[in-house]
Motif scaffolding. Structure first.
Motif, PDB file in Angstrom:
ATOM      1  N   ALA A  93      25.339  49.568  46.442  1.00 20.00           N
ATOM      2  CA  ALA A  93      25.494  49.846  47.870  1.00 20.00           C
ATOM      3  C   ALA A  93      25.132  48.608  48.684  1.00 20.00           C
ATOM      4  O   ALA A  93      24.202  47.878  48.368  1.00 20.00           O
ATOM      5  CB  ALA A  93      24.596  51.014  48.268  1.00 20.00           C
ATOM      6  N   ASP A  94      25.875  48.369  49.718  1.00 17.10           N
ATOM      7  CA  ASP A  94      25.610  47.277  50.670  1.00 17.10           C
ATOM      8  C   ASP A  94      25.573  45.893  50.022  1.00 17.10           C
ATOM      9  O   ASP A  94      24.744  45.052  50.378  1.00 17.10           O
ATOM     10  CB  ASP A  94      24.296  47.529  51.426  1.00 17.10           C
ATOM     11  CG  ASP A  94      24.345  48.816  52.228  1.00 17.10           C
ATOM     12  OD1 ASP A  94      25.428  49.127  52.771  1.00 17.10           O
ATOM     13  OD2 ASP A  94      23.315  49.507  52.297  1.00 17.10           O
ATOM     14  N   LEU A  95      26.452  45.649  49.076  1.00 14.39           N
ATOM     15  CA  LEU A  95      26.542  44.309  48.495  1.00 14.39           C
ATOM     16  C   LEU A  95      27.221  43.385  49.495  1.00 14.39           C
ATOM     17  O   LEU A  95      28.079  43.814  50.276  1.00 14.39           O
ATOM     18  CB  LEU A  95      27.351  44.334  47.192  1.00 14.39           C
ATOM     19  CG  LEU A  95      26.678  45.003  46.002  1.00 14.39           C
ATOM     20  CD1 LEU A  95      27.654  45.074  44.831  1.00 14.39           C
ATOM     21  CD2 LEU A  95      25.430  44.251  45.599  1.00 14.39           C
ATOM     22  N   PRO A  96      26.873  42.088  49.508  1.00 13.06           N
ATOM     23  CA  PRO A  96      27.541  41.168  50.425  1.00 13.06           C
ATOM     24  C   PRO A  96      29.037  41.113  50.122  1.00 13.06           C
ATOM     25  O   PRO A  96      29.442  41.047  48.968  1.00 13.06           O
ATOM     26  CB  PRO A  96      26.886  39.810  50.150  1.00 13.06           C
ATOM     27  CG  PRO A  96      25.808  40.045  49.161  1.00 13.06           C
ATOM     28  CD  PRO A  96      25.873  41.455  48.686  1.00 13.06           C
ATOM     29  N   GLY A  97      29.839  41.166  51.154  1.00  9.26           N
ATOM     30  CA  GLY A  97      31.287  41.093  50.978  1.00  9.26           C
ATOM     31  C   GLY A  97      31.939  42.418  50.671  1.00  9.26           C
ATOM     32  O   GLY A  97      33.141  42.472  50.422  1.00  9.26           O
ATOM     33  N   ALA A  98      31.174  43.498  50.678  1.00  5.16           N
ATOM     34  CA  ALA A  98      31.743  44.808  50.363  1.00  5.16           C
ATOM     35  C   ALA A  98      32.830  45.163  51.367  1.00  5.16           C
ATOM     36  O   ALA A  98      32.671  44.980  52.569  1.00  5.16           O
ATOM     37  CB  ALA A  98      30.649  45.868  50.385  1.00  5.16           C
ATOM     38  N   GLY A  99      33.953  45.628  50.861  1.00  2.00           N
ATOM     39  CA  GLY A  99      35.061  46.043  51.717  1.00  2.00           C
ATOM     40  C   GLY A  99      35.971  44.922  52.163  1.00  2.00           C
ATOM     41  O   GLY A  99      36.978  45.158  52.817  1.00  2.00           O
ATOM     42  N   ARG A 100      35.629  43.688  51.848  1.00 10.56           N
ATOM     43  CA  ARG A 100      36.466  42.546  52.235  1.00 10.56           C
ATOM     44  C   ARG A 100      37.283  42.099  51.023  1.00 10.56           C
ATOM     45  O   ARG A 100      36.809  42.182  49.892  1.00 10.56           O
ATOM     46  CB  ARG A 100      35.611  41.391  52.726  1.00 10.56           C
ATOM     47  CG  ARG A 100      35.075  41.661  54.137  1.00 10.56           C
ATOM     48  CD  ARG A 100      34.305  40.477  54.643  1.00 10.56           C
ATOM     49  NE  ARG A 100      32.940  40.639  54.101  1.00 10.56           N
ATOM     50  CZ  ARG A 100      32.045  39.679  54.041  1.00 10.56           C
ATOM     51  NH1 ARG A 100      32.327  38.482  54.454  1.00 10.56           N
ATOM     52  NH2 ARG A 100      30.849  39.904  53.550  1.00 10.56           N
ATOM     53  N   PRO A 101      38.489  41.580  51.263  1.00 13.70           N
ATOM     54  CA  PRO A 101      39.301  41.116  50.132  1.00 13.70           C
ATOM     55  C   PRO A 101      38.665  39.898  49.458  1.00 13.70           C
ATOM     56  O   PRO A 101      37.933  39.136  50.087  1.00 13.70           O
ATOM     57  CB  PRO A 101      40.645  40.758  50.769  1.00 13.70           C
ATOM     58  CG  PRO A 101      40.359  40.564  52.213  1.00 13.70           C
ATOM     59  CD  PRO A 101      39.158  41.395  52.544  1.00 13.70           C
ATOM     60  N   LEU A 102      38.954  39.737  48.192  1.00 18.44           N
ATOM     61  CA  LEU A 102      38.453  38.567  47.472  1.00 18.44           C
ATOM     62  C   LEU A 102      39.151  37.322  48.009  1.00 18.44           C
ATOM     63  O   LEU A 102      40.365  37.329  48.222  1.00 18.44           O
ATOM     64  CB  LEU A 102      38.725  38.711  45.970  1.00 18.44           C
ATOM     65  CG  LEU A 102      37.980  39.848  45.287  1.00 18.44           C
ATOM     66  CD1 LEU A 102      38.459  39.982  43.847  1.00 18.44           C
ATOM     67  CD2 LEU A 102      36.490  39.613  45.324  1.00 18.44           C
ATOM     68  N   PRO A 103      38.400  36.251  48.231  1.00 11.05           N
ATOM     69  CA  PRO A 103      39.018  35.044  48.784  1.00 11.05           C
ATOM     70  C   PRO A 103      39.939  34.363  47.775  1.00 11.05           C
ATOM     71  O   PRO A 103      39.720  34.428  46.567  1.00 11.05           O
ATOM     72  CB  PRO A 103      37.819  34.151  49.120  1.00 11.05           C
ATOM     73  CG  PRO A 103      36.725  34.625  48.228  1.00 11.05           C
ATOM     74  CD  PRO A 103      36.971  36.094  48.004  1.00 11.05           C
ATOM     75  N   HIS A 104      40.952  33.728  48.282  1.00 14.87           N
ATOM     76  CA  HIS A 104      41.856  32.850  47.518  1.00 14.87           C
ATOM     77  C   HIS A 104      42.710  33.586  46.492  1.00 14.87           C
ATOM     78  O   HIS A 104      43.195  32.968  45.546  1.00 14.87           O
ATOM     79  CB  HIS A 104      41.092  31.722  46.840  1.00 14.87           C
ATOM     80  CG  HIS A 104      40.123  31.027  47.744  1.00 14.87           C
ATOM     81  ND1 HIS A 104      40.514  30.403  48.906  1.00 14.87           N
ATOM     82  CD2 HIS A 104      38.788  30.875  47.674  1.00 14.87           C
ATOM     83  CE1 HIS A 104      39.447  29.888  49.510  1.00 14.87           C
ATOM     84  NE2 HIS A 104      38.383  30.166  48.785  1.00 14.87           N
ATOM     85  N   LEU A 105      42.897  34.894  46.642  1.00 14.99           N
ATOM     86  CA  LEU A 105      43.748  35.613  45.698  1.00 14.99           C
ATOM     87  C   LEU A 105      45.211  35.214  45.838  1.00 14.99           C
ATOM     88  O   LEU A 105      45.992  35.388  44.914  1.00 14.99           O
ATOM     89  CB  LEU A 105      43.613  37.127  45.891  1.00 14.99           C
ATOM     90  CG  LEU A 105      42.361  37.757  45.313  1.00 14.99           C
ATOM     91  CD1 LEU A 105      42.363  39.253  45.573  1.00 14.99           C
ATOM     92  CD2 LEU A 105      42.230  37.485  43.836  1.00 14.99           C
ATOM     93  N   ASP A 106      45.581  34.680  46.995  1.00 15.17           N
ATOM     94  CA  ASP A 106      46.970  34.295  47.242  1.00 15.17           C
ATOM     95  C   ASP A 106      47.304  32.921  46.670  1.00 15.17           C
ATOM     96  O   ASP A 106      48.453  32.511  46.661  1.00 15.17           O
ATOM     97  CB  ASP A 106      47.264  34.315  48.742  1.00 15.17           C
ATOM     98  CG  ASP A 106      46.317  33.422  49.532  1.00 15.17           C
ATOM     99  OD1 ASP A 106      45.211  33.133  49.027  1.00 15.17           O
ATOM    100  OD2 ASP A 106      46.674  33.024  50.655  1.00 15.17           O
TER     101      ASP A 106
END
Length: 131
Positions: free
Chosen positions: A29-42
């Motif tokens: 619960a409440d991990l940093p970056g939770a709910g945000r897309p992973l960077p640089h996947l594109d």
């Protein structure tokens, strides 16, 4: 640290149980970056992504030796143009000429060097004309 897998328990079920119990305890619960897309996947796959990121974070760059020498030669000409006196111009050009001569005698890795030693007298004449 988690406990060791007990003998006789299938590995998958042991791992699944560890994850489920951690979720129940709220470890995720409440991990940093939770709910945000992973960077640089594109971006395309790059095996050295972590090296490039670390170098960017540290403000480092890497050029093959021949390109680094070309850049150093350009910087030397700029420094010579802004020198205070003729002796400094000659010193700057002599130093870069030594490096170019060494690279021509013992080729460096990277793209072709495409440099020859500079004509000191020509650069000094250009320096005088700019004054």
């Amino acid at each position: 640290m988690t406990e060791r897998k007990p003998p006789g328990v299938p590995f998958e079920s042991w791992v699944d149980r560890q994850i489920r119990e951690a979720e129940e305890r709220g470890a995720f619960a409440d991990l940093p970056g939770a709910g945000r897309p992973l960077p640089h996947l594109d971006r395309p796959h790059d095996d050295l992504w972590w090296v490039r990121r670390k170098m960017a974070e540290e403000g480092l760059s890497f050029l093959p030796p021949t390109l680094a020498l070309r850049k150093e030669a350009e910087d030397a000409l700029t420094a010579a143009a802004g020198a205070r006196d003729e002796a400094e111009v000659r010193r700057i050009v002599a130093e870069i000429n030594e490096k170019i001569d060494a690279a021509l005698r013992r080729p460096m890795s990277g793209p072709p060097l495409n440099l020859v030693p500079y004509d000191v007298e020509k650069i000094v004449a250009e320096w005088r004309a700019a004054r």
